[in-house]
Structures are given as structure tokens and as C-alpha cells.
Design an enzyme around this catalytic site. Structure first.
Site, PDB file in Angstrom:
ATOM      1  CG  HIS A  71      -0.037   0.147   2.504  1.00  0.00           C
ATOM      2  ND1 HIS A  71       0.486  -0.942   3.158  1.00  0.00           N
ATOM      3  CD2 HIS A  71       0.415   1.238   3.167  1.00  0.00           C
ATOM      4  CE1 HIS A  71       1.209  -0.527   4.190  1.00  0.00           C
ATOM      5  NE2 HIS A  71       1.180   0.793   4.213  1.00  0.00           N
ATOM      6  CB  THR A  73       0.846   5.301   4.400  1.00  0.00           C
ATOM      7  OG1 THR A  73       1.161   3.947   4.706  1.00  0.00           O
ATOM      8  CG2 THR A  73       0.126   5.932   5.576  1.00  0.00           C
ATOM      9  CG  HIS A 151       6.745   5.141   1.172  1.00  0.00           C
ATOM     10  ND1 HIS A 151       6.259   6.179   1.944  1.00  0.00           N
ATOM     11  CD2 HIS A 151       6.609   4.019   1.926  1.00  0.00           C
ATOM     12  CE1 HIS A 151       5.867   5.700   3.106  1.00  0.00           C
ATOM     13  NE2 HIS A 151       6.060   4.382   3.132  1.00  0.00           N
ATOM     14  CB  THR A 153       6.891  -0.323   3.069  1.00  0.00           C
ATOM     15  OG1 THR A 153       6.925   1.005   3.611  1.00  0.00           O
ATOM     16  CG2 THR A 153       7.931  -1.178   3.792  1.00  0.00           C
TER      17      THR A 153
END
Ligand code: ACK
Length: 220
Positions: A71, A73, A151, A153
Site C-alpha cells: 500500500h 499510506t 512510497h 514499503t
């Protein structure tokens, strides 16, 4: 029955569809493999502490911490406890876009001794659900463009929390901004590979990767 109080998620973000998750993981894996075999990378093994054996570092093992659904965020709201969590939930764009599909553009991939991640380039529409203070909160001194922290992760080193990935990305962007240096190390078939020192590697993708996502909240 109806809930008396609002229920706030742990965080809001764009969640990759099943198919996009496998593709993105695959792309990330390819980078780790490419890096692992690269002579220029081998010169800087020391950046990764004691992780390197004579044969090198198994980067896939190194970044195996903290899995979960891929995902990007937008707001970490900590079930309503984080600063601005309630205001964020009330944003028109957040309410309007909730559960909607979005295409996100991945413009680069990076690793540091702490995290592995994908750099996301947000559109103006996507920036409507990007918290105004996200970059300020993270970078104490500098003004960085909104959305710089966006971003996905891909992995964390042992004992590293995923919040670190966005902070690492901001570190790259600061260096890019300040730097008159040429960080490029090599042209690969995926794009230009750059080394920023201290174990920080960024692959600028020659072709951005588009991923399918759904904007929403994560509650467990
Ligand atoms: O990889 P991430 O973006 O980093 O996704 C996870 C998600 O929320 C669930 O932990 C991110 N996260 C955790 N703490 C924070 C924070 N204080 N600020 C911004 N993002 C956070 C984490």
C-alpha cells in the site's frame, strides 16, 4: 446497529490489487537480484554492516521483515489518536474518494540499510487526499514538495518499522535537491541506478510502472 462514534482506521492509503501486488513484488525482487550481482554494489557491502558473508548479501532475506498488503499510506491516523486524524477523516476528498480505484505511478525503487521501497509520483487528484503536513512532520528543517514522501514499503530490515521507508525516501530527495553530484552508477535495462552513499541505492525507472489500487482505510 449504528455506531455512536466514528471508527477511525489505523491508516488510510491506496491498497494495491492482488495482481498489482504480485507484479510490484516481482519488480522489487528483480532489483534486489540485479543489485546483489553488481560489482559496484559489492564495493559497498560494508554499508550493510555485518550482513555480508564472503558470497555477499542475500538482500531478499535482509528485507524480509514486516510483510502485509502492499500500500501507499496517505495518513497514519492511529485509530483517531494521531494529530489531525479527525480533520483528515472529514476532508471532502477523503469522503468522496473512499473505496475508489486509482492508478498509481511508481517512478523509482530504492533500498537503504533499513528499508526497501517504491517511490510513488502522485497526480494532482491524488494529492487532494495527501495530508498537508506529511513532509513537514517528517523532515525537520527543509521544505519538500507535497507528496515527496509517497512510497510503497517493499521490505524492512530486522527490527526496523515500516514508517522508516518514507523517511528514507525523503533523505534521497533531500540529497537530490542539494546535490550537484552525479549519483548515477550504471544504466540497467530497468533504468538508471544511482548510489547516494551510506547504503542508499535508487533505481530511476526508465518507464514508470502503473499499479491498480483502491483508496481506503486499514482497520485491524
Ligand atoms: O510502510 P508504511 O507507509 O509505514 O505503512 C505503514 C502503516 O503506516 C502501518 O503501520 C505507516 N506509519 C506508521 N507510523 C507512521 C507515522 N507516524 N507517520 C506516517 N506513517 C506511519 C507505516
Amino acid at each position: 446497529g449504528r455506531l455512536e462514534e466514528s471508527v477511525y482506521p489505523l491508516f488510510y492509503g491506496w491498497f494495491l490489487t492482488h495482481k498489482s501486488q504480485s507484479r510490484t513484488k516481482e519488480t522489487g525482487k528483480k532489483l534486489l537480484e540485479t543489485l546483489g550481482e553488481l560489482d559496484e554494489f559489492k564495493e559497498h557491502w560494508g554499508d550493510f554492516g555485518g550482513a555480508a558473508s564472503e558470497k555477499g548479501i542475500n538482500l531478499e532475506e535482509y528485507f524480509d521483515g514486516k510483510g502485509g498488503i502492499l500500500h501507499c499510506t496517505t495518513k497514519f491516523s492511529d485509530y483517531g489518536k494521531a494529530t489531525g486524524a479527525q480533520e483528515y477523516a472529514e476532508l471532502e476528498a477523503v469522503k468522496e474518494f473512499y473505496s475508489s480505484a486509482f492508478h498509481l505511478q511508481i517512478s523509482g525503487l530504492f533500498i537503504t540499510p533499513r528499508t526497501a521501497g517504491a517511490r510513488v509520483r502522485l497526480s494532482d487528484k491524488q494529492l487532494e487526499v495527501w495530508p498537508a503536513d506529511s513532509e513537514k512532520e517528517a523532515s525537520l528543517s527543509e521544505e519538500l514538495p507535497r507528496g515527496s514522501r509517497a512510497h510503497i514499503t517493499l521490505g524492512c530490515a530486522k527490527d526496523v518499522e515500516p514508517v522508516q521507508t518514507g523517511l528514507d525516501l525523503l533523505e534521497f530527495i533531500k540529497m537530490e535537491k542539494e546535490g550537484d553530484q552525479d549519483w548515477a552508477v550504471k544504466d540497467t535495462d530497468q533504468g538508471k541506478l544511482c548510489y547516494f552513499g551510506k547504503g542508499m541505492w535508487m533505481l530511476e525507472l526508465s518507464e514508470e510502472v502503473t499499479v491498480e489500487t483502491i483508496f481506503g482505510g486499514f482497520y485491524p
